[in-house]
Design an enzyme around this catalytic site. Structure first.
Site, PDB file in Angstrom:
ATOM      1  N   ASP A 125       0.850  -1.191   0.000  1.00 24.25           N
ATOM      2  CA  ASP A 125       0.000   0.000   0.000  1.00 24.25           C
ATOM      3  C   ASP A 125       0.888   1.245   0.000  1.00 24.25           C
ATOM      4  O   ASP A 125       1.851   1.307   0.759  1.00 24.25           O
ATOM      5  CB  ASP A 125      -0.883  -0.044   1.265  1.00 24.25           C
TER       6      ASP A 125
ATOM      7  N   ASP B  96      -1.827  -1.275  -3.735  1.00 20.39           N
ATOM      8  CA  ASP B  96      -2.186  -0.576  -4.969  1.00 20.39           C
ATOM      9  C   ASP B  96      -1.100  -0.757  -6.035  1.00 20.39           C
ATOM     10  O   ASP B  96      -0.046  -1.349  -5.768  1.00 20.39           O
ATOM     11  CB  ASP B  96      -2.444   0.910  -4.683  1.00 20.39           C
TER      12      ASP B  96
ATOM     13  N   ASP C 208      -5.638 -10.716 -15.042  1.00 20.95           N
ATOM     14  CA  ASP C 208      -6.563 -11.761 -14.602  1.00 20.95           C
ATOM     15  C   ASP C 208      -7.986 -11.340 -14.978  1.00 20.95           C
ATOM     16  O   ASP C 208      -8.477 -10.323 -14.485  1.00 20.95           O
ATOM     17  CB  ASP C 208      -6.417 -11.893 -13.074  1.00 20.95           C
TER      18      ASP C 208
ATOM     19  N   ASP D  82      -9.899 -16.781 -15.415  1.00 19.42           N
ATOM     20  CA  ASP D  82     -10.595 -17.302 -14.244  1.00 19.42           C
ATOM     21  C   ASP D  82     -11.614 -18.378 -14.648  1.00 19.42           C
ATOM     22  O   ASP D  82     -12.339 -18.202 -15.628  1.00 19.42           O
ATOM     23  CB  ASP D  82     -11.322 -16.116 -13.595  1.00 19.42           C
TER      24      ASP D  82
ATOM     25  N   GLU E 177      -7.676 -21.285 -15.545  1.00 18.25           N
ATOM     26  CA  GLU E 177      -8.000 -21.993 -14.302  1.00 18.25           C
ATOM     27  C   GLU E 177      -9.040 -23.061 -14.633  1.00 18.25           C
ATOM     28  O   GLU E 177     -10.105 -22.740 -15.155  1.00 18.25           O
ATOM     29  CB  GLU E 177      -8.561 -20.998 -13.280  1.00 18.25           C
TER      30      GLU E 177
ATOM     31  N   HIS F  33      -4.132 -17.661  -4.105  1.00 20.88           N
ATOM     32  CA  HIS F  33      -4.948 -16.859  -3.195  1.00 20.88           C
ATOM     33  C   HIS F  33      -6.225 -17.567  -2.763  1.00 20.88           C
ATOM     34  O   HIS F  33      -6.966 -17.031  -1.944  1.00 20.88           O
ATOM     35  CB  HIS F  33      -5.297 -15.532  -3.885  1.00 20.88           C
ATOM     36  N   ASP F  34      -6.512 -18.731  -3.324  1.00 22.71           N
ATOM     37  CA  ASP F  34      -7.697 -19.502  -2.916  1.00 22.71           C
ATOM     38  C   ASP F  34      -7.326 -20.682  -2.021  1.00 22.71           C
ATOM     39  O   ASP F  34      -8.219 -21.413  -1.572  1.00 22.71           O
ATOM     40  CB  ASP F  34      -8.411 -20.083  -4.148  1.00 22.71           C
TER      41      ASP F  34
END
Ligand code: NOJ
Length: 544
Positions: A29, A37, A106, A207, A249, A323-324
Site C-alpha cells: 500500500d 495498490d 486476470d 478465471d 483456471e 490466493h484460494d
C-alpha cells in the site's frame, strides 16, 4: 545475479519461465488505505527482479464492487480506483518490461459483476439487447429452475421479480454468469482481450475458464460441449500474437482434457491450472472443508500421471499455493519447528518438475497461514460456510477447524516486507491483519540471510534457466509406495537429474541409485546433504 531475459514474442517462452502470482490488495500500500495498490507493485519491481521471475500474474485490478475481491468485474477495461489509475497500470506494464517481466491480467470471462453495465441493461427488460448476455430461465418466484448450487453456497439461481425470470450464477449472486452461446457477447469479450493486448500485456490468467460453456438445463458447469470451440475461437480472434501466454483456471481438468487445452500448436491455451493434486487431502466425494490426511503415495501417483501424460503433448503449470488455497508450508509442511526447511523441501519437489512454476506472493519468504477469529475474516466464501454449516447443525468449533485449515483469507494476509509497523505493508490499518510472525518472517530479513527461503527460491529459479533438463526431461517416479520419500528422475539424452525429498518429521532411508554416487549436488536445503538417510524435511537435487 545476472538474469537472462526471455524473448516474450516467441511462442513457448513460458516453458523456461517462472511466474509470480501477485495479489495487489495485500502486496504494498502506498496511500495509507490499508489496501495495496499499483504504485505499490511498481515500487517492488526491483525486489521481483532480484528474485528472478519472468512474469507476474496480477490478480484482478479492474473496476469492481469488490464483493469477491475483484473477481466481480464491473468494467473489464477500467482500473478500480482502489488500486490506482489506468496510467498507473501503463507505468507498471512499462516498468516491468524494462526489467524483463511480463504482466498477465486476470480476467473473469465466465461472469461479470451485477453492477456491470451489461447486467444493469439486461435487468431492464427481456427485449434489451444485453439481456441475452446472461443466462436466464422463466419461472415463478418459489421454484428455481433446478437444484444447482452456487460455488459460495446457496442456489445457483437468483430471481428477478420484475422480469419473472431467474438468472444463473455459479459463484455469488453478485457474479451473474455470462452467456457464451451469444456470439455478440463473445465478440465483446474478445474486444476486452484485445484492449489489454494493445496495452502491452504478456498474456492472461483466465478465471474458471472451463466453466464458460455451461448448460444449466443439463446441469453442466465444467467442460461443457462447446468449450474447445470457444477456446479455439478466442485464440483465433483475440490472441493473435505468437508470444501471448494464457493460463486457464480449470478445476475440472483431467490429463486428457488438459492435453487438448494446452495443445502445443497453440490453438487453445498455453497451459492450465489443474487441481487434482490439491484435492488429495479431502474426504472422497466431499468438499474441501472435509479434510483427510494426505497420502504421499497418492500425491506421487497423481503428479506422475500429469508429468508423463502431458510430456511433449501439453504443458503443466506447477503450483501448491494461490490466493484460494491455504499456504502449503502450513498444510503439507511443518510451519513450526521445520518451517524454512519444509518450505524449501516443497519447493525442491515442485521445481524439479516439468512445467511453469508459479510462486504465490510470500511463498518465497516461507510465509504461513494465519488463524483468525470468525469476525476478522472477510472472505464471503468463509462467512457463507460458517452460516450454512452451523445452520445445518455442525458444531461451530468444527466449522472453525475447517476454516483455519482451508479458508481463503489464511493466505491473503499482507505481504511481510520488514519488521517495522504493519510489516511495512501500510501506514494505515491493513484490510486483513498482518500475521504476527512478521517480526521473524519478512523480506528484509530474508534478503539479509544467504541461507533464507528467498535465496533458495532464487537459486532454484536460476537452476531452471541453466539446465535444459528442467524444461525437457522425461519424468520417472522412484519408490512409489514409500510413505516419506518423494523421489524422481528427469532425463534427456544428455542430462540426468535426481530429486529426493523427505516429506516427514522423521529420518527416512533412500536407496541411492548406483549411477548417482558421484553426481553433483545442484541444491539442497541441508548444509551436508545425506543421500542415504535423509533428515526430517531434507531435500536435494543431484545432477550428472
Ligand atoms: C476463482 C478465483 O481464483 C477465486 O478467487 C474467485 O472467487 C472465483 N474464481 C470466482 O471468480
Amino acid at each position: 545475479m545476472a538474469r537472462a531475459v526471455l524473448d516474450k514474442t516467441k511462442r513457448g517462452w513460458w516453458k523456461s519461465a517462472v511466474f509470480y502470482e501477485l495479489y495487489p490488495r495485500s502486496f504494498q500500500d502506498t496511500t495509507g488505505t490499508g489496501i495495496g495498490d499499483l504504485k505499490g507493485v511498481i515500487s517492488r519491481l526491483d525486489y521481483l527482479e532480484t528474485l528472478g521471475i519472468d512474469a507476474i500474474w496480477l490478480c484482478p485490478i479492474c473496476a469492481s464492487p469488490q464483493v469477491d475481491n475483484g473477481y466481480d468485474i464491473s468494467d473489464f477495461c477500467a482500473i478500480d480506483p482502489l488500486f490506482g489509475t489506468m496510467q498507473d497500470m501503463e507505468t507498471l506494464i512499462a516498468e516491468a518490461k524494462k526489467r524483463g517481466i511480463g504482466i498477465l491480467v486476470d480476467l473473469t470471462l465466465n461472469h461479470s459483476s451485477n453492477q456491470h453495465r451489461w447486467f444493469r441493461e439486461a435487468l431492464k427488460s427481456r427485449d434489451n439487447p444485453f439481456h441475452d448476455y446472461y443466462v436466464w430461465r422463466d419461472g415463478g418466484p418459489d421454484t428455481p429452475p433446478n437444484d444447482m448450487r452456487a460455488g459460495f453456497g446457496g442456489s445457483a439461481w437468483e430471481y428477478v421479480p420484475e422480469l419473472g425470470q431467474w438468472y444463473f450464477h455459479q459463484f455469488a449472486p453478485e457474479q451473474p454468469d455470462l452467456n457464451w452461446d451469444n456470439p455478440t457477447l463473445r465478440q465483446e469479450l474478445y474486444r476486452v482481450l484485445r484492449f489489454w493486448v494493445d496495452k502491452g500485456v504478456a498474456g492472461f490468467r483466465l478465471d474458471v475458464i472451463d466453466q464458460i460453456a455451461k448448460d444449466p438445463d443439463r446441469k453442466i458447469t465444467i467442460n461443457g460441449p462447446r468449450l474447445h470451440e470457444f477456446f479455439r475461437e478466442m485464440s483465433r480472434e483475440a490472441l493473435l500474437e505468437e508470444g501471448l501466454v494464457t493460463v486457464g483456471e480449470a478445476w475440472g481438468a483431467d490429463t486428457q482434457r488438459a492435453k487438448l487445452y494446452s495443445t502445443p500448436d497453440g490453438s487453445e491455451l498455453s497451459m492450465v491450472f489443474q487441481f487434482e493434486h490439491i484435492g488429495l487431502d479431502q474426504q472422497p466425494g466431499k468438499d474441501k472443508w472435509d479434510m483427510a490426511p494426505l497420502s504421499l503415495p497418492r500425491l506421487k501417483d497423481c503428479l506422475r500421471r500429469w508429468q508423463q501424460e502431458l510430456h511433449n503433448c501439453g504443458w503443466n503449470s506447477l503450483f501448491f499455493n494461490n490466493h484460494d488455497l491455504p499456504r502449503i508450508v502450513s498444510r503439507w509442511g511443518n510451519d513450526r519447528q521445520y518451517r524454512a526447511k519444509s518450505a524449501k523441501m516443497l519447493a525442491t519437489m515442485l521445481y524439479g518438475l516439468q512445467g511453469t512454476p508459479y510462486i504465490y506472493q510470500g511463498e518465497e519468504l516461507g510465509m504461513t497461514n494465519i488463524r483468525l477469529e470468525l469476525e476478522q475474516y472477510q472472505d464471503l466464501e468463509t462467512l457463507n460456510l460458517f452460516r450454512e454449516r452451523t445452520a445445518q447443525g455442525y458444531a461451530p468449533e468444527a466449522v472453525m477447524e475447517s476454516i483455519w485449515a482451508r479458508g481463503r483469507d489464511n493466505a491473503r494476509t499482507p505481504m511481510q516486507w520488514t519488521a517495522g509497523e504493519n510489516a511495512g505493508f501500510t501506514t494505515g490499518t491493513p484490510w486483513l491483519p498482518v500475521n504476527e510472525n512478521y517480526l521473524q518472517i519478512n523480506a528484509e530479513a530474508e534478503l539479509a540471510d544467504p541461507d533464507s527461503v528467498f535465496h533458495y527460491y532464487q537459486r532454484l529459479i536460476s537452476l531452471r534457466k541453466t539446465y535444459p533438463v528442467f524444461r525437457d526431461g522425461y519424468f520417472t517416479l522412484l519408490c512409489p509406495e514409500d510413505e516419506r520419500i518423494f523421489a524422481y528422475t528427469r532425463d534427456t539424452e544428455q542430462e540426468h537429474l535426481l530429486v529426493v525429498c523427505n516429506f516427514s518429521d522423521e529420518q527416512a532411508a533412500f536407496d541411492l541409485p548406483e549411477e548417482y554416487r558421484d553426481a553433483q549436488v545442484l541444491i539442497s536445503n541441508d548444509s551436508q546433504p545425506e543421500t542415504r538417510t535423509l533428515r526430517p524435511w531434507e531435500a536435494w537435487m543431484l545432477y550428472r
